[in-house]
Enzyme design. Structure first.
Site, PDB file in Angstrom:
ATOM      1  N   PHE B  39       3.752   2.054  -5.641  1.00  0.00           N
ATOM      2  CA  PHE B  39       5.119   1.562  -5.449  1.00  0.00           C
ATOM      3  C   PHE B  39       5.455   0.546  -6.536  1.00  0.00           C
ATOM      4  CE2 PHE B  39       3.500   3.013  -1.439  1.00  0.00           C
ATOM      5  CZ  PHE B  39       4.567   3.711  -0.872  1.00  0.00           C
ATOM      6  N   ILE B  77       0.871  -1.248  -3.715  1.00  0.00           N
ATOM      7  CA  ILE B  77       2.080  -1.967  -4.123  1.00  0.00           C
ATOM      8  C   ILE B  77       1.774  -2.801  -5.353  1.00  0.00           C
ATOM      9  CG2 ILE B  77       3.575  -3.885  -3.418  1.00  0.00           C
ATOM     10  CD1 ILE B  77       3.607  -2.726  -0.654  1.00  0.00           C
ATOM     11  N   CYS B  78       2.611  -2.665  -6.374  1.00  0.00           N
ATOM     12  CA  CYS B  78       2.383  -3.419  -7.615  1.00  0.00           C
ATOM     13  C   CYS B  78       2.551  -4.913  -7.369  1.00  0.00           C
ATOM     14  CB  CYS B  78       3.360  -2.968  -8.690  1.00  0.00           C
ATOM     15  SG  CYS B  78       3.356  -4.083 -10.110  1.00  0.00           S
ATOM     16  N   ILE B  79       1.561  -5.676  -7.766  1.00  0.00           N
ATOM     17  CA  ILE B  79       1.593  -7.116  -7.468  1.00  0.00           C
ATOM     18  C   ILE B  79       2.705  -7.840  -8.210  1.00  0.00           C
ATOM     19  CG2 ILE B  79      -0.207  -7.677  -9.188  1.00  0.00           C
ATOM     20  CD1 ILE B  79      -1.124  -9.846  -7.080  1.00  0.00           C
ATOM     21  N   ALA B  82       5.956  -6.954  -6.661  1.00  0.00           N
ATOM     22  CA  ALA B  82       5.994  -7.483  -5.296  1.00  0.00           C
ATOM     23  C   ALA B  82       6.261  -8.988  -5.289  1.00  0.00           C
ATOM     24  CB  ALA B  82       4.688  -7.176  -4.573  1.00  0.00           C
TER      25      ALA B  82
END
Lengths: 131, 130
Positions: B39, B77-79, B82
């Protein structure tokens, strides 16, 4: 010496990745976050190609000044790509011309290609990410 | 075939997330392997368990969680994306000194390297976004 599991992580085939930048640098976050992907990807030593087309050509226009919109001007980062061995940069001819721009207006050295050449380049790729 | 999926838009405003779920489900049912779902951009908003859509509508995050449980899917989820958008897991909330965390079950937070790895390891990377 690298531990075997570390070695495993770095092993794997070199693949041909193409990043297609199609949107203006500001107005949406796609251009900035695309550049973040390219920079991270460079550490994986894959075969990387960047394309700028449509409004994406504005991403590498010289003399960007974002002061009035209160957003960081990230265009100098494109000049750092060379240091990451990301050197295959292509710009689609019509996108550049129709916006009244020439290579002289760009902050990084690029190769100009027409649509047919670009289609051929895309054919050669294994992973294409379009932003 | 070994597939990975990239989701670039948030839930509800765009159809991308729905299409991604439908594609992923169909691929799994056909016996394909999903190496990873990643994501990025507003796509990270798929992972918030704080969303409360109307009861007569679908709950996209719960659909992901259910799919992840059924097929042991890797939802990443891409940090960086995010952090910009306020999607935090417990560790990240602690690290950033935030008073709450909102990441849904079945998701995990990691770096963009996971997207590149998905591109390297999969036969196809299928992208959902505008």
């Amino acid at each position: 010496m690298a531990e075997p599991w570390e070695d495993d992580e770095l092993e794997g085939p070199v693949r041909k990745f193409m990043y297609v930048n199609r949107r203006a640098p500001y107005g949406t976050i796609y251009a900035l976050e695309s550049l973040e992907v390219v920079l991270i990807a460079a550490a994986f030593e894959q075969d990387v190609t960047l394309v700028f087309m449509d409004d994406g050509v504005y991403q590498i226009k010289k003399e960007q000044n974002t002061e009035a919109i209160g957003v960081k001007n990230f265009s100098p980062t494109y000049r750092a790509l060379e240091g990451y061995d990301v050197e295959k940069l292509y710009v689609e001819r019509e996108s550049l011309q129709s916006r009244g721009l020439t290579v002289e207006d760009l902050i990084v050295p690029v190769q100009i290609v027409d649509k047919d050449q670009l289609a051929e380049l895309m054919e050669e790729q294994e992973v294409i990410l379009s932003f | 075939m070994k597939l990975s999926v990239l989701v670039n838009e948030g839930p509800y405003q765009h159809q991308s997330a729905d299409s991604a779920i439908q594609f992923t489900t169909a691929a799994l049912k056909k016996g394909h392997e999903i190496f990873r779902v990643f994501f990025y951009h507003d796509g990270v908003n798929n992972g918030t368990r704080f969303a409360v859509p109307p009861k007569d509508d679908r709950n996209i995050t719960e659909q992901w969680t259910a799919l992840s449980k059924e097929y042991n899917l890797d939802l990443v989820i891409c940090i960086a994306a995010a952090q910009r958008r306020g999607i935090l897991d417990e560790n990240e909330a602690k690290r950033q000194g935030k008073d709450g965390h909102n990441m849904a079950d079945g998701f995990r937070i990691s770096g963009l390297g996971q997207l590149i790895e998905a591109g390297i390891q999969s036969d196809r990377l299928v992208i959902f976004g505008d």
